[in-house]
Design a protein around this motif. Structure first.
Motif, mmCIF file in Angstrom:
data_model
loop_
_atom_site.group_PDB
_atom_site.id
_atom_site.type_symbol
_atom_site.label_atom_id
_atom_site.label_comp_id
_atom_site.label_asym_id
_atom_site.label_seq_id
_atom_site.Cartn_x
_atom_site.Cartn_y
_atom_site.Cartn_z
ATOM 1 N N CYS A 1 30.458 44.310 45.875
ATOM 2 C CA CYS A 1 30.190 42.876 45.829
ATOM 3 C C CYS A 1 31.312 42.112 45.118
ATOM 4 O O CYS A 1 31.686 41.002 45.529
ATOM 5 C CB CYS A 1 28.854 42.616 45.130
ATOM 6 N N GLU A 2 31.852 42.685 44.053
ATOM 7 C CA GLU A 2 32.947 42.033 43.324
ATOM 8 C C GLU A 2 34.188 41.905 44.205
ATOM 9 O O GLU A 2 34.877 40.876 44.195
ATOM 10 C CB GLU A 2 33.285 42.827 42.062
ATOM 11 N N VAL A 3 34.495 42.943 44.974
ATOM 12 C CA VAL A 3 35.653 42.904 45.879
ATOM 13 C C VAL A 3 35.483 41.796 46.898
ATOM 14 O O VAL A 3 36.410 41.023 47.176
ATOM 15 C CB VAL A 3 35.839 44.272 46.575
ATOM 16 N N VAL A 4 34.287 41.686 47.460
ATOM 17 C CA VAL A 4 34.036 40.651 48.466
ATOM 18 C C VAL A 4 34.090 39.265 47.824
ATOM 19 O O VAL A 4 34.717 38.339 48.351
ATOM 20 C CB VAL A 4 32.665 40.877 49.138
ATOM 21 N N GLN A 5 33.444 39.111 46.666
ATOM 22 C CA GLN A 5 33.389 37.809 45.999
ATOM 23 C C GLN A 5 34.772 37.276 45.671
ATOM 24 O O GLN A 5 35.047 36.083 45.822
ATOM 25 C CB GLN A 5 32.566 37.915 44.719
ATOM 26 N N HIS A 6 35.678 38.170 45.246
ATOM 27 C CA HIS A 6 37.012 37.726 44.821
ATOM 28 C C HIS A 6 38.037 37.785 45.951
ATOM 29 O O HIS A 6 39.211 37.471 45.731
ATOM 30 C CB HIS A 6 37.484 38.553 43.628
ATOM 31 N N GLY A 7 37.601 38.178 47.138
ATOM 32 C CA GLY A 7 38.475 38.082 48.297
ATOM 33 C C GLY A 7 39.438 39.224 48.489
ATOM 34 O O GLY A 7 40.375 39.102 49.292
ATOM 35 N N GLY A 8 39.265 40.339 47.795
ATOM 36 C CA GLY A 8 40.158 41.467 48.000
ATOM 37 C C GLY A 8 40.192 42.397 46.809
ATOM 38 O O GLY A 8 39.703 42.071 45.717
ATOM 39 N N PHE A 9 40.780 43.553 47.012
ATOM 40 C CA PHE A 9 40.832 44.568 45.963
ATOM 41 C C PHE A 9 41.739 44.145 44.813
ATOM 42 O O PHE A 9 41.409 44.336 43.645
ATOM 43 C CB PHE A 9 41.316 45.897 46.555
ATOM 44 N N SER A 10 42.898 43.564 45.129
ATOM 45 C CA SER A 10 43.850 43.189 44.078
ATOM 46 C C SER A 10 43.275 42.107 43.179
ATOM 47 O O SER A 10 43.367 42.181 41.947
ATOM 48 C CB SER A 10 45.164 42.719 44.704
ATOM 49 N N ALA A 11 42.672 41.076 43.800
ATOM 50 C CA ALA A 11 42.107 39.980 43.009
ATOM 51 C C ALA A 11 40.958 40.490 42.142
ATOM 52 O O ALA A 11 40.840 40.127 40.958
ATOM 53 C CB ALA A 11 41.623 38.858 43.924
ATOM 54 N N ALA B 1 40.525 43.502 41.045
ATOM 55 C CA ALA B 1 41.073 44.365 39.995
ATOM 56 C C ALA B 1 41.598 43.534 38.828
ATOM 57 O O ALA B 1 41.406 43.894 37.659
ATOM 58 C CB ALA B 1 42.186 45.240 40.577
ATOM 59 N N ARG B 2 42.263 42.402 39.125
ATOM 60 C CA ARG B 2 42.772 41.537 38.060
ATOM 61 C C ARG B 2 41.630 40.945 37.251
ATOM 62 O O ARG B 2 41.699 40.873 36.017
ATOM 63 C CB ARG B 2 43.625 40.407 38.664
ATOM 64 N N VAL B 3 40.583 40.500 37.924
ATOM 65 C CA VAL B 3 39.472 39.862 37.230
ATOM 66 C C VAL B 3 38.701 40.866 36.374
ATOM 67 O O VAL B 3 38.347 40.596 35.225
ATOM 68 C CB VAL B 3 38.534 39.202 38.260
ATOM 69 N N LEU B 4 38.449 42.047 36.931
ATOM 70 C CA LEU B 4 37.620 43.038 36.241
ATOM 71 C C LEU B 4 38.401 43.881 35.251
ATOM 72 O O LEU B 4 37.815 44.540 34.389
ATOM 73 C CB LEU B 4 36.954 43.961 37.270
ATOM 74 N N GLY B 5 39.733 43.889 35.401
ATOM 75 C CA GLY B 5 40.535 44.745 34.538
ATOM 76 C C GLY B 5 40.449 46.203 34.908
ATOM 77 O O GLY B 5 40.648 47.087 34.068
ATOM 78 N N HIS B 6 40.144 46.493 36.192
ATOM 79 C CA HIS B 6 40.069 47.862 36.685
ATOM 80 C C HIS B 6 41.280 48.155 37.563
ATOM 81 O O HIS B 6 41.841 47.247 38.186
ATOM 82 C CB HIS B 6 38.802 48.072 37.530
ATOM 83 N N PRO B 7 41.673 49.413 37.660
ATOM 84 C CA PRO B 7 42.726 49.751 38.627
ATOM 85 C C PRO B 7 42.238 49.466 40.049
ATOM 86 O O PRO B 7 41.063 49.693 40.385
ATOM 87 C CB PRO B 7 42.939 51.253 38.407
ATOM 88 N N LYS B 8 43.150 48.987 40.863
ATOM 89 C CA LYS B 8 42.807 48.719 42.259
ATOM 90 C C LYS B 8 42.309 49.981 42.949
ATOM 91 O O LYS B 8 41.379 49.934 43.774
ATOM 92 C CB LYS B 8 44.046 48.164 42.979
ATOM 93 N N SER B 9 42.894 51.126 42.597
ATOM 94 C CA SER B 9 42.510 52.394 43.232
ATOM 95 C C SER B 9 41.057 52.741 42.956
ATOM 96 O O SER B 9 40.371 53.327 43.808
ATOM 97 C CB SER B 9 43.422 53.521 42.750
ATOM 98 N N SER B 10 40.547 52.395 41.748
ATOM 99 C CA SER B 10 39.163 52.720 41.426
ATOM 100 C C SER B 10 38.190 51.876 42.245
ATOM 101 O O SER B 10 37.115 52.346 42.635
ATOM 102 C CB SER B 10 38.902 52.527 39.933
ATOM 103 N N LEU B 11 38.565 50.625 42.527
ATOM 104 C CA LEU B 11 37.720 49.779 43.362
ATOM 105 C C LEU B 11 37.710 50.286 44.798
ATOM 106 O O LEU B 11 36.657 50.330 45.447
ATOM 107 C CB LEU B 11 38.209 48.328 43.323
#
Length: 304
Positions: free
Chosen positions: A10-20, A22-32
């Motif tokens: 849901c976070e990936v969809v809400q923020h429009g992509g994996f990179s965005a 990852a920046r908001v959540l402070g997680h590595p893009k690979s983990s998402l």
């Protein structure tokens, strides 16, 4: 079943992509990416079509997102309400604020509270446009409201009325002359925000007049960018007095028409409509009120 994978989807969809996300959540893009892949494998469904530039939901992904996202919002609300039943000032306080208010008011209060409460973390996102605290999962959204908002799911509280003034660099005044009237002022280049209505000024006689700003030299929602342009002598800046104190004291800016009163900047706090307001939210708003009065933090937090 790992429900965290559902929430990260849901976070990936809400923020429009994996990179965005990852920046908001402070997680590595690979983990998402791994979380979404696990969820797709578990369901046996393709949820997201990945391209080099865009994220596109499949029909199944869109259906699942629309059904699951409200559940996580409700879960976070319930968690916040449960915490509100105690007086503990802890957890993460999520705030969205326009830059000018965030830098000079919300930011200093956040630093004071984090020093006082070691279990409190604060995140402040800077955004000039209105966002819903419910849809975007914020505890507080600070906004300058020019028109009424739909009240569904939102509590609106007036928190500040900030003095504003008109400022310009000495180099601009040397080039055009210092304005003595609104007619003089209208001949100077302006530095405005995108949604600025005509600037309202009250004359020494008590009359309110409006200065058209549709031919601005610079338009930006970021007050710091407008301040930089004013310091460079590019135009007249209307901004809160606290934002220019240092530049005025250093002689880099001068206040224009000081006998005229600008319409104040009215700031509202938008809160999710909840039965219980979390203690961290109450504490922040009380401290912000004390900050606006020039009071001590201890006064605002003594009974929180």
């Amino acid at each position: 079943m790992d429900w965290r994978d559902w929430e990260l989807f849901c976070e990936v969809v809400q923020h429009g992509g994996f990179s965005a996300a990852a920046r908001v959540l402070g997680h590595p893009k690979s983990s998402l990416s791994a979380a979404v892949q696990r969820l797709e494998s578990h369901l046996g469904l393709r949820l997201i079509e990945r391209t080099t530039r865009h994220l596109r939901l499949t029909d199944a992904g869109d259906t699942i997102y629309q059904r699951v996202k409200p559940l996580f919002i409700a879960l976070h609300d319930t968690h916040g309400e449960a915490l509100a039943m105690s007086s503990a000032i802890s957890g993460t306080l999520r705030i969205k604020s326009p830059y000018e208010f965030g830098a000079n008011h919300a930011g200093p209060v956040a630093c004071e509270l984090m020093n006082r409460y070691p279990d409190l973390a604060i995140r402040i996102d800077v955004e000039h446009e209105f966002v819903s605290p419910v849809a975007e999962n914020y505890d507080i959204v600070f906004a300058m409201l020019e028109a009424p908002l739909p009240s569904t799911g939102i509590v609106i509280r007036r928190v500040s009325s900030l003095e504003r003034g008109l400022y310009a660099a000495p180099s601009l005044l040397e080039k055009f002359g210092a304005p003595r009237t609104l007619e003089d002022l209208a001949r100077l280049p302006m530095l405005t925000a995108p949604n600025d209505a005509p600037w309202a000024l009250t004359t020494p006689d008590g009359d309110t007049e409006h200065l058209a700003v549709h031919k601005a030299r610079l338009v930006s929602s970021n007050a710091d960018i407008r301040l930089q342009a004013a310091l460079a002598g590019l135009g007249v800046l209307r901004v809160t007095a606290s934002f220019t104190n240092a530049a005025v004291a250093a002689g880099l800016l001068r206040q224009l028409l000081p006998d005229h009163v600008c319409e104040p900047l009215r700031v509202h706090a938008l809160l999710p409509a909840r039965q219980f307001v979390p203690a961290k939210v109450r504490c922040f708003l009380d401290a912000l009120e004390a900050h606006g009065r020039g009071g001590a933090l201890e006064e605002a937090t003594r009974d929180s």
